[in-house]
Design a protein around this motif. Structure first.
Motif, PDB file in Angstrom:
ATOM      1  N   THR A   1       1.127  -1.206  -0.190  1.00 29.75           N
ATOM      2  CA  THR A   1       0.297   0.062   0.001  1.00 29.75           C
ATOM      3  C   THR A   1       0.723   1.591  -0.299  1.00 29.75           C
ATOM      4  OG1 THR A   1      -0.322  -0.318   2.542  1.00 29.75           O
ATOM      5  CG2 THR A   1      -2.204  -0.627   0.738  1.00 29.75           C
ATOM      6  N   PRO A   2       0.524   2.114  -0.528  1.00 32.72           N
ATOM      7  CA  PRO A   2      -0.361   2.169  -1.577  1.00 32.72           C
ATOM      8  C   PRO A   2      -0.013   1.799  -2.764  1.00 32.72           C
ATOM      9  CG  PRO A   2       0.737   4.442  -1.430  1.00 32.72           C
ATOM     10  CD  PRO A   2       1.062   3.533  -0.460  1.00 32.72           C
ATOM     11  N   LYS A   3      -1.380   2.224  -4.041  1.00 34.55           N
ATOM     12  CA  LYS A   3      -0.874   1.202  -5.593  1.00 34.55           C
ATOM     13  C   LYS A   3      -0.552   1.936  -5.961  1.00 34.55           C
ATOM     14  CE  LYS A   3      -4.796  -2.271  -5.680  1.00 34.55           C
ATOM     15  NZ  LYS A   3      -3.539  -2.989  -5.269  1.00 34.55           N
ATOM     16  N   PHE A   4      -1.430   4.081  -5.614  1.00 34.18           N
ATOM     17  CA  PHE A   4      -0.306   4.542  -6.286  1.00 34.18           C
ATOM     18  C   PHE A   4      -0.507   5.734  -5.726  1.00 34.18           C
ATOM     19  CE2 PHE A   4      -1.542   2.485 -10.967  1.00 34.18           C
ATOM     20  CZ  PHE A   4      -2.771   2.055 -10.773  1.00 34.18           C
ATOM     21  N   GLN A   5       0.753   6.816  -5.587  1.00 36.99           N
ATOM     22  CA  GLN A   5       0.991   7.897  -5.192  1.00 36.99           C
ATOM     23  C   GLN A   5       2.061   9.101  -5.596  1.00 36.99           C
ATOM     24  OE1 GLN A   5       0.378   8.063  -2.000  1.00 36.99           O
ATOM     25  NE2 GLN A   5       0.560  10.316  -2.386  1.00 36.99           N
ATOM     26  N   VAL A   6       0.961  10.304  -5.967  1.00 40.36           N
ATOM     27  CA  VAL A   6       1.502  11.437  -6.284  1.00 40.36           C
ATOM     28  C   VAL A   6       2.109  12.805  -5.104  1.00 40.36           C
ATOM     29  CG1 VAL A   6       1.405  13.134  -8.210  1.00 40.36           C
ATOM     30  CG2 VAL A   6       0.303  11.400  -7.955  1.00 40.36           C
ATOM     31  N   LEU A   7       3.350  12.556  -5.607  1.00 37.40           N
ATOM     32  CA  LEU A   7       4.119  13.743  -4.589  1.00 37.40           C
ATOM     33  C   LEU A   7       4.657  14.587  -4.887  1.00 37.40           C
ATOM     34  CD1 LEU A   7       5.890  11.061  -2.593  1.00 37.40           C
ATOM     35  CD2 LEU A   7       4.089  12.209  -1.637  1.00 37.40           C
ATOM     36  N   LYS A   8       4.860  15.585  -4.092  1.00 34.89           N
ATOM     37  CA  LYS A   8       5.515  16.843  -4.836  1.00 34.89           C
ATOM     38  C   LYS A   8       7.263  17.083  -4.487  1.00 34.89           C
ATOM     39  CE  LYS A   8       2.144  19.773  -4.431  1.00 34.89           C
ATOM     40  NZ  LYS A   8       1.376  19.928  -6.443  1.00 34.89           N
ATOM     41  N   THR A   9       8.045  17.346  -4.636  1.00 35.61           N
ATOM     42  CA  THR A   9       9.591  17.575  -4.185  1.00 35.61           C
ATOM     43  C   THR A   9       9.834  18.039  -2.708  1.00 35.61           C
ATOM     44  OG1 THR A   9      10.306  17.654  -7.075  1.00 35.61           O
ATOM     45  CG2 THR A   9      12.055  18.361  -4.803  1.00 35.61           C
ATOM     46  N   GLY A  10      10.245  17.345  -2.441  1.00 41.68           N
ATOM     47  CA  GLY A  10      10.387  17.498  -0.657  1.00 41.68           C
ATOM     48  C   GLY A  10       9.651  16.455   0.098  1.00 41.68           C
ATOM     49  N   GLN A  11       8.733  16.061  -0.690  1.00 38.87           N
ATOM     50  CA  GLN A  11       7.850  15.330   0.728  1.00 38.87           C
ATOM     51  C   GLN A  11       8.299  13.936   0.234  1.00 38.87           C
ATOM     52  OE1 GLN A  11       3.827  15.630  -2.103  1.00 38.87           O
ATOM     53  NE2 GLN A  11       3.453  16.974  -0.154  1.00 38.87           N
ATOM     54  N   SER A  12       7.601  13.701   1.985  1.00 42.31           N
ATOM     55  CA  SER A  12       8.152  12.291   2.708  1.00 42.31           C
ATOM     56  C   SER A  12       7.197  10.955   3.026  1.00 42.31           C
ATOM     57  CB  SER A  12       8.993  12.890   3.950  1.00 42.31           C
ATOM     58  OG  SER A  12       7.440  13.220   5.352  1.00 42.31           O
ATOM     59  N   MET A  13       6.964   9.952   2.335  1.00 43.39           N
ATOM     60  CA  MET A  13       6.161   8.883   2.443  1.00 43.39           C
ATOM     61  C   MET A  13       6.572   7.924   2.864  1.00 43.39           C
ATOM     62  SD  MET A  13       4.908   7.870  -1.817  1.00 43.39           S
ATOM     63  CE  MET A  13       3.554   6.682   0.013  1.00 43.39           C
ATOM     64  N   THR A  14       5.714   7.477   3.203  1.00 42.92           N
ATOM     65  CA  THR A  14       6.335   5.538   3.731  1.00 42.92           C
ATOM     66  C   THR A  14       5.453   4.860   3.270  1.00 42.92           C
ATOM     67  OG1 THR A  14       7.069   6.170   5.769  1.00 42.92           O
ATOM     68  CG2 THR A  14       6.741   4.468   5.345  1.00 42.92           C
TER      69      THR A  14
ATOM     70  N   ASN B   1      20.990   4.931  -2.334  1.00 47.46           N
ATOM     71  CA  ASN B   1      20.470   6.624  -1.854  1.00 47.46           C
ATOM     72  C   ASN B   1      18.802   7.409  -1.721  1.00 47.46           C
ATOM     73  OD1 ASN B   1      22.968   6.718  -1.746  1.00 47.46           O
ATOM     74  ND2 ASN B   1      23.886   7.160  -3.310  1.00 47.46           N
ATOM     75  N   GLY B   2      18.412   8.088  -0.832  1.00 46.02           N
ATOM     76  CA  GLY B   2      17.230   8.634  -0.536  1.00 46.02           C
ATOM     77  C   GLY B   2      16.652   7.676  -0.266  1.00 46.02           C
ATOM     78  N   TYR B   3      16.716   6.850   0.718  1.00 43.69           N
ATOM     79  CA  TYR B   3      15.695   5.851   0.658  1.00 43.69           C
ATOM     80  C   TYR B   3      15.971   5.912   2.521  1.00 43.69           C
ATOM     81  CZ  TYR B   3      14.317   5.242  -4.407  1.00 43.69           C
ATOM     82  OH  TYR B   3      14.180   5.826  -5.170  1.00 43.69           O
ATOM     83  N   ASN B   4      15.520   4.836   3.263  1.00 48.97           N
ATOM     84  CA  ASN B   4      15.197   4.307   4.488  1.00 48.97           C
ATOM     85  C   ASN B   4      14.079   3.039   4.712  1.00 48.97           C
ATOM     86  OD1 ASN B   4      17.555   5.655   5.944  1.00 48.97           O
ATOM     87  ND2 ASN B   4      16.305   7.716   5.912  1.00 48.97           N
TER      88      ASN B   4
ATOM     89  N   SER C   1      13.197  12.852   1.864  1.00 50.05           N
ATOM     90  CA  SER C   1      12.570  13.955   1.065  1.00 50.05           C
ATOM     91  C   SER C   1      12.297  13.934  -0.798  1.00 50.05           C
ATOM     92  CB  SER C   1      13.756  15.083   1.074  1.00 50.05           C
ATOM     93  OG  SER C   1      13.690  15.982   0.554  1.00 50.05           O
ATOM     94  N   ALA C   2      11.552  13.767  -1.461  1.00 49.38           N
ATOM     95  CA  ALA C   2      11.120  12.985  -2.548  1.00 49.38           C
ATOM     96  C   ALA C   2      11.698  13.860  -3.764  1.00 49.38           C
ATOM     97  CB  ALA C   2       9.333  12.883  -2.682  1.00 49.38           C
ATOM     98  N   ALA C   3      12.721  12.726  -4.845  1.00 48.86           N
ATOM     99  CA  ALA C   3      12.839  14.027  -5.454  1.00 48.86           C
ATOM    100  C   ALA C   3      12.261  13.002  -7.136  1.00 48.86           C
ATOM    101  CB  ALA C   3      14.280  13.654  -5.802  1.00 48.86           C
ATOM    102  N   PRO C   4      11.697  14.321  -7.796  1.00 45.13           N
ATOM    103  CA  PRO C   4      11.865  13.321  -9.164  1.00 45.13           C
ATOM    104  C   PRO C   4      12.437  12.230  -9.673  1.00 45.13           C
ATOM    105  CG  PRO C   4      12.266  16.172  -9.389  1.00 45.13           C
ATOM    106  CD  PRO C   4      13.127  15.359  -8.407  1.00 45.13           C
ATOM    107  N   SER C   5      13.561  12.065  -9.685  1.00 46.22           N
ATOM    108  CA  SER C   5      14.514  11.234  -9.848  1.00 46.22           C
ATOM    109  C   SER C   5      13.702   9.621  -8.840  1.00 46.22           C
ATOM    110  CB  SER C   5      16.107  10.609  -9.362  1.00 46.22           C
ATOM    111  OG  SER C   5      16.049  10.554  -7.875  1.00 46.22           O
TER     112      SER C   5
ATOM    113  N   THR D   1       5.020   9.001  -8.226  1.00 46.14           N
ATOM    114  CA  THR D   1       5.039   9.953  -9.133  1.00 46.14           C
ATOM    115  C   THR D   1       5.619  11.482  -8.515  1.00 46.14           C
ATOM    116  OG1 THR D   1       3.455   9.476 -10.842  1.00 46.14           O
ATOM    117  CG2 THR D   1       4.412  11.383 -11.072  1.00 46.14           C
ATOM    118  N   VAL D   2       6.499  11.470  -8.535  1.00 45.76           N
ATOM    119  CA  VAL D   2       7.163  12.981  -8.201  1.00 45.76           C
ATOM    120  C   VAL D   2       7.553  14.057  -9.270  1.00 45.76           C
ATOM    121  CG1 VAL D   2       9.511  14.544  -6.823  1.00 45.76           C
ATOM    122  CG2 VAL D   2       8.581  11.044  -6.645  1.00 45.76           C
ATOM    123  N   THR D   3       6.198  15.154  -8.531  1.00 45.74           N
ATOM    124  CA  THR D   3       6.885  16.144  -9.079  1.00 45.74           C
ATOM    125  C   THR D   3       7.237  17.403  -8.781  1.00 45.74           C
ATOM    126  OG1 THR D   3       4.374  16.598  -8.267  1.00 45.74           O
ATOM    127  CG2 THR D   3       4.314  15.569 -10.007  1.00 45.74           C
TER     128      THR D   3
END
Lengths: 112, 113
Positions: free
Chosen positions: A7-20, A62-65, A80-84, A110-112
């Motif tokens: 979970t989740p199946k889909f997620q859109v984040l903005k650059t710099g946001q965090s999520m698990t 890199n960029g993950y925990n 801190s999500a990045a478009p990459s 998707t990170v925008t």
């Protein structure tokens, strides 16, 4: 048995946001893995947990925990999500000292 | 480290024809070679595998061959059906434990009815 669930199946984040991203398996497997899948690049290992209480870096950490919460659950955090990091993320599990892996349905991020 | 190359990236066949996907690996110590099928919107699913002490393995319409000397392994699908349309991944694993599994880039197979 549900196998491996994500979970989740889909997620859109903005650059710099965090999520698990959450992953759980009901097959009593010792080992769990997080992969990312990008077009033309197959599956690349981010982190893995050989057993409860242990985690190790894979090919692209890199960029993950990660957190192995218990035997069933293995979460992946983007601080801190990045478009990459736009990708499809798969969780997998396997029995101890076995190489056959069972995959979840994936999370499309998707990170925008 | 291990590197796995997979060809072709796209394969289109007529229903009933055979399909062959080829992979090469770089680390001669790799000893387990699984093949995964990924249908649209789903996770990869193991369909067949072969270990380094075996040259060929069959399961109904699917077979895998391994040439350790040349470090090649191939997936053969006979009498293809539309439901075989998917992305197929080969992989090579070193030792025990899935964390030393390296995947190929994938082959998108289209079976035309």
């Amino acid at each position: 048995n549900a196998g491996v669930t994500q979970t989740p199946k889909f997620q859109v984040l903005k650059t710099g946001q965090s999520m698990t991203l959450q992953c759980a398996q009901d097959m009593n497997h010792n080992s769990m893995y997080w992969y990312r899948q990008d077009p033309g690049m197959g599956l690349r290992l981010i982190y893995y947990s050989a057993s409860e209480g242990t985690t190790d870096k894979g090919e692209v950490p890199n960029g993950y925990n990660v957190s192995r919460l218990n035997k069933r659950e293995f979460s992946l955090r983007l601080e801190s999500a990045a478009p990459s990091q736009t990708s499809v993320y798969f969780c997998a599990s396997s029995e101890k000292d076995r190489v056959e892996q069972y995959f979840g349905p994936g999370t499309r991020l998707t990170v925008t | 480290g291990e590197n796995v190359e997979q060809h072709p990236s796209t394969l289109s066949v007529q229903e009933g024809d055979s399909a062959v996907i080829k992979c090469t690996y770089s680390d001669s110590a790799s000893n387990y070679f699984p093949w995964y099928k990924q249908e649209l919107g789903k996770g990869p699913q193991l369909i067949i595998d072969i270990r380094s002490n075996v040259g060929e393995k069959k399961d109904q319409r699917i077979a895998v061959t391994l040439n350790k000397t040349a470090k090649h392994f191939s997936l053969h699908i006979t009498e293809t059906q539309p439901e075989d349309s998917a992305v197929y991944f080969c992989a090579a694993t070193l030792g025990t434990g899935g964390f030393k599994t390296i995947f190929g880039a994938g082959t998108r197979l289209f079976v035309k009815a």
